[in-house]
Write a protein that holds these residues in place. Structure first.
Motif, PDB file in Angstrom:
ATOM      1  N   MET A   1      -6.762  -1.731   2.431  1.00  0.00           N
ATOM      2  CA  MET A   1      -6.514  -0.356   2.110  1.00  0.00           C
ATOM      3  C   MET A   1      -4.998  -0.143   2.021  1.00  0.00           C
ATOM      4  O   MET A   1      -4.250  -0.554   2.899  1.00  0.00           O
ATOM      5  N   ILE A   2      -4.556   0.497   0.961  1.00  0.00           N
ATOM      6  CA  ILE A   2      -3.157   0.862   0.798  1.00  0.00           C
ATOM      7  C   ILE A   2      -3.001   2.298   1.290  1.00  0.00           C
ATOM      8  O   ILE A   2      -3.763   3.181   0.916  1.00  0.00           O
ATOM      9  N   ARG A   3      -1.991   2.501   2.151  1.00  0.00           N
ATOM     10  CA  ARG A   3      -1.759   3.830   2.717  1.00  0.00           C
ATOM     11  C   ARG A   3      -0.260   4.040   2.921  1.00  0.00           C
ATOM     12  O   ARG A   3       0.522   3.085   2.881  1.00  0.00           O
TER      13      ARG A   3
ATOM     14  N   HIS B   1      -0.129  -2.222   2.989  1.00  0.00           N
ATOM     15  CA  HIS B   1      -1.484  -2.702   2.701  1.00  0.00           C
ATOM     16  C   HIS B   1      -2.035  -3.211   4.013  1.00  0.00           C
ATOM     17  O   HIS B   1      -1.512  -4.174   4.578  1.00  0.00           O
ATOM     18  N   GLU B   2      -3.090  -2.566   4.476  1.00  0.00           N
ATOM     19  CA  GLU B   2      -3.706  -2.922   5.745  1.00  0.00           C
ATOM     20  C   GLU B   2      -5.070  -3.531   5.485  1.00  0.00           C
ATOM     21  O   GLU B   2      -5.854  -3.015   4.697  1.00  0.00           O
ATOM     22  N   ASN B   3      -5.333  -4.649   6.139  1.00  0.00           N
ATOM     23  CA  ASN B   3      -6.611  -5.336   5.999  1.00  0.00           C
ATOM     24  C   ASN B   3      -7.127  -5.643   7.400  1.00  0.00           C
ATOM     25  O   ASN B   3      -6.497  -6.413   8.128  1.00  0.00           O
TER      26      ASN B   3
ATOM     27  N   TYR C   1       3.723  -4.657   1.923  1.00  0.00           N
ATOM     28  CA  TYR C   1       4.261  -3.304   1.791  1.00  0.00           C
ATOM     29  C   TYR C   1       5.089  -3.193   0.532  1.00  0.00           C
ATOM     30  O   TYR C   1       5.498  -4.195  -0.062  1.00  0.00           O
TER      31      TYR C   1
ATOM     32  N   VAL D   1       4.134  -9.484   0.018  1.00  0.00           N
ATOM     33  CA  VAL D   1       2.789  -9.805   0.489  1.00  0.00           C
ATOM     34  C   VAL D   1       2.962 -10.929   1.504  1.00  0.00           C
ATOM     35  O   VAL D   1       3.692 -11.898   1.261  1.00  0.00           O
TER      36      VAL D   1
ATOM     37  N   LEU E   1      -3.313 -10.126  -4.759  1.00  0.00           N
ATOM     38  CA  LEU E   1      -2.800  -8.903  -4.146  1.00  0.00           C
ATOM     39  C   LEU E   1      -1.556  -8.377  -4.860  1.00  0.00           C
ATOM     40  O   LEU E   1      -1.323  -7.170  -4.878  1.00  0.00           O
TER      41      LEU E   1
ATOM     42  N   TRP F   1      -1.257  -4.591  -5.987  1.00  0.00           N
ATOM     43  CA  TRP F   1      -0.110  -3.762  -5.643  1.00  0.00           C
ATOM     44  C   TRP F   1       0.529  -3.174  -6.894  1.00  0.00           C
ATOM     45  O   TRP F   1       0.863  -1.989  -6.923  1.00  0.00           O
TER      46      TRP F   1
ATOM     47  N   PHE G   1      -1.394  -0.350  -8.293  1.00  0.00           N
ATOM     48  CA  PHE G   1      -1.178   0.821  -7.452  1.00  0.00           C
ATOM     49  C   PHE G   1       0.185   1.451  -7.752  1.00  0.00           C
ATOM     50  O   PHE G   1       0.299   2.666  -7.946  1.00  0.00           O
TER      51      PHE G   1
END
Length: 150
Positions: A1-3, A45-47, A54, A71, A80, A84, A87
């Protein structure tokens, strides 16, 4: 999830920068970016509770800059970077950005290929930009000569 990046994420991001880049923007700079910089937009980016990447962006009017992007090495070569970039490009589009710039080590051919696949073009070099040793390519994207459909 990207936050959105939070203050609690900064220590992990600094550690990741040291691992990937061998240097860091530093806690204080990142803290200032996410709390005080009116043009800064930082995301992680949290997994499964782990930060694996980031990106830091600046947006000023219709001009954007990718300030930093990484990454975690253990998660590279899994698509990824493209995730990214989709996004990032969508985020810039939502903010009506028409020109984007970034610097990349001239030796980082994988990153250069990724950026070029999204329509970035080499513009010029910044000599000895990284660690006063390695040159950087400045890459530019303009919305009139590329699209977001990747």
């Amino acid at each position: 999830m990207i936050r959105k990046m939070t203050i609690e994420d900064i220590h992990t991001v600094v550690d990741l920068e040291m691992t990937v880049f061998g240097h860091t923007l530093g806690y204080d700079m990142i803290y200032n970016e996410i709390t005080n910089h009116p043009f800064a937009h930082y995301f992680v980016h949290e997994n499964e509770g782990e930060i694996i990447g980031y990106v830091g962006l600046w947006i000023n009017d219709d001009i954007g800059q990718i300030v930093n992007f990484l990454v975690k090495p253990s998660h590279q070569n899994q698509g990824l970077g493209k995730l990214w970039m989709r996004f990032v490009m969508d985020y810039f589009k939502q903010h009506q950005v028409h020109i984007i710039s970034l610097e990349v080590r001239e030796t980082n051919e994988k990153a250069i290929r990724l950026y070029e696949s999204f329509g970035f073009k080499k513009s010029y070099k910044r000599l000895k930009y990284y660690d006063n040793i390695i040159d950087a390519h400045v890459l530019i994207w303009r919305d009139n000569d590329a699209d977001f459909s990747r």
